[in-house]
Design an enzyme around this catalytic site. Sequence first.
Site, mmCIF file in Angstrom:
data_model
loop_
_atom_site.group_PDB
_atom_site.id
_atom_site.type_symbol
_atom_site.label_atom_id
_atom_site.label_comp_id
_atom_site.label_asym_id
_atom_site.label_seq_id
_atom_site.Cartn_x
_atom_site.Cartn_y
_atom_site.Cartn_z
ATOM 1 C CD GLU A 188 -2.581 1.139 2.674
ATOM 2 O OE1 GLU A 188 -3.556 1.898 2.788
ATOM 3 O OE2 GLU A 188 -2.214 0.377 3.600
ATOM 4 C CG HIS A 189 1.312 3.448 2.849
ATOM 5 N ND1 HIS A 189 0.590 2.580 3.660
ATOM 6 C CD2 HIS A 189 0.524 4.525 2.634
ATOM 7 C CE1 HIS A 189 -0.585 3.124 3.933
ATOM 8 N NE2 HIS A 189 -0.655 4.298 3.327
#
Length: 415
Positions: free
Chosen positions: A310-311
Amino acid sequence: MEADTQQAVSAILADVRLRGLAAVRDWTGRLDGVQLEPSALRFPVSTLEAARLHLDQTQPDLMAALRELIANVRRFAEGQRRSLLDLELPLPGGGTVGERWCPLQTAGVYIPGGRAFYPSTLAMTVIPAQVSGVARIVGVTPPKPQPTLPGAWGVDPLVLACAAELGLTELYPFGGAQALGWLAHGEPAVDLIAGPGNRFVAEAKRQLIGTCGIDSLAGPTELLVIADGSADPTWLAEDLMAQAEHDPDAAAVLVSEDRALLEAVAAELQTRTDASPRRAILEQSLANHGRLVCANRELTIALAQTWAPEHLELCVADADAWLPHLTTAGALFIGSASAEAFGDYGAGPNHVLPTDRSARYASPLGVATFLKRQSLLRLAPADAAAMAPWVKRLAEAEGLTHHGRSAALRGHHHL
């Protein structure tokens, strides 16, 4: 998804589809311990405004910070909208083919309210919908048994103040699968539901695919940090802890070739976790899904591309040299100054991101989430006449006689 979760959500959605708001009230009482009054389900605009006034008077610094977030997210969303251009291509006979971007008519936004309240998520979901031109935006957020402000159903005043600041006039005090069922099957009958939630919310969204649009099926949050010896171990430790404090299932992983750096970060994590007011949740999430990994550059890139986190933070001296190789993460944070926390709290890009490897093919929430492309065909008679013979031939080859005749009529008409 566990079978019991699927069954529970299926039962809730079926009940809400059958009984509407009465079922929403019943499930909210059963699951959240809050008995909603039938006559006062929607937050009055006066309650939202009262929350904004209250915080302006008591915590002006907090409201100033919220307004900074809103301004940055809106500026970014407006830039996104300007980049989405309609297309028109000329045809030889004078006609055109193209496409245009059209806003959805209705959207529902889900604002989590389990372990914490998230006014930042309210802004991240509502603003792109507003900038896209969605005519009706409906927000839902879980209530709490304890009171906050009068008439606030236990919802944090900052969430209500944020709604007022955004100009959101439809906000309802219920969450969970019952809220999503009402958004999809009830009076709003929204075109799309956006926003993260727990496993029951994710499962409800999965089961509603096909009934309405879904932004993504959000799972536990994820962070991969790639670092070299230029990175500060204290900064890295806090970045990992910032991710781990979300919930016990949050994943926080650091990869580096520098063993000394990894050892320094491990020591910082231990010291800082022991002293943290969020120690209990940090210990769970770091033990379950926290990792410090020693790997060379090639292996690190392979891990990042396969995981599609996601990040992804790039805390390396030569960040630009890494960028061409890192295409699958949901969001990139480039350089040691670019902590993921700045993305969460309003630097501009959206913090609602694809998880669970879906970033391989899915994108962050944004203005395009609330738009659809509509193709356009405007044929001049000369274009139709030129196309008719080969369209007729192809249609007949596929056995679609009347497609061919329909095209041929336009060709004959031009003659």
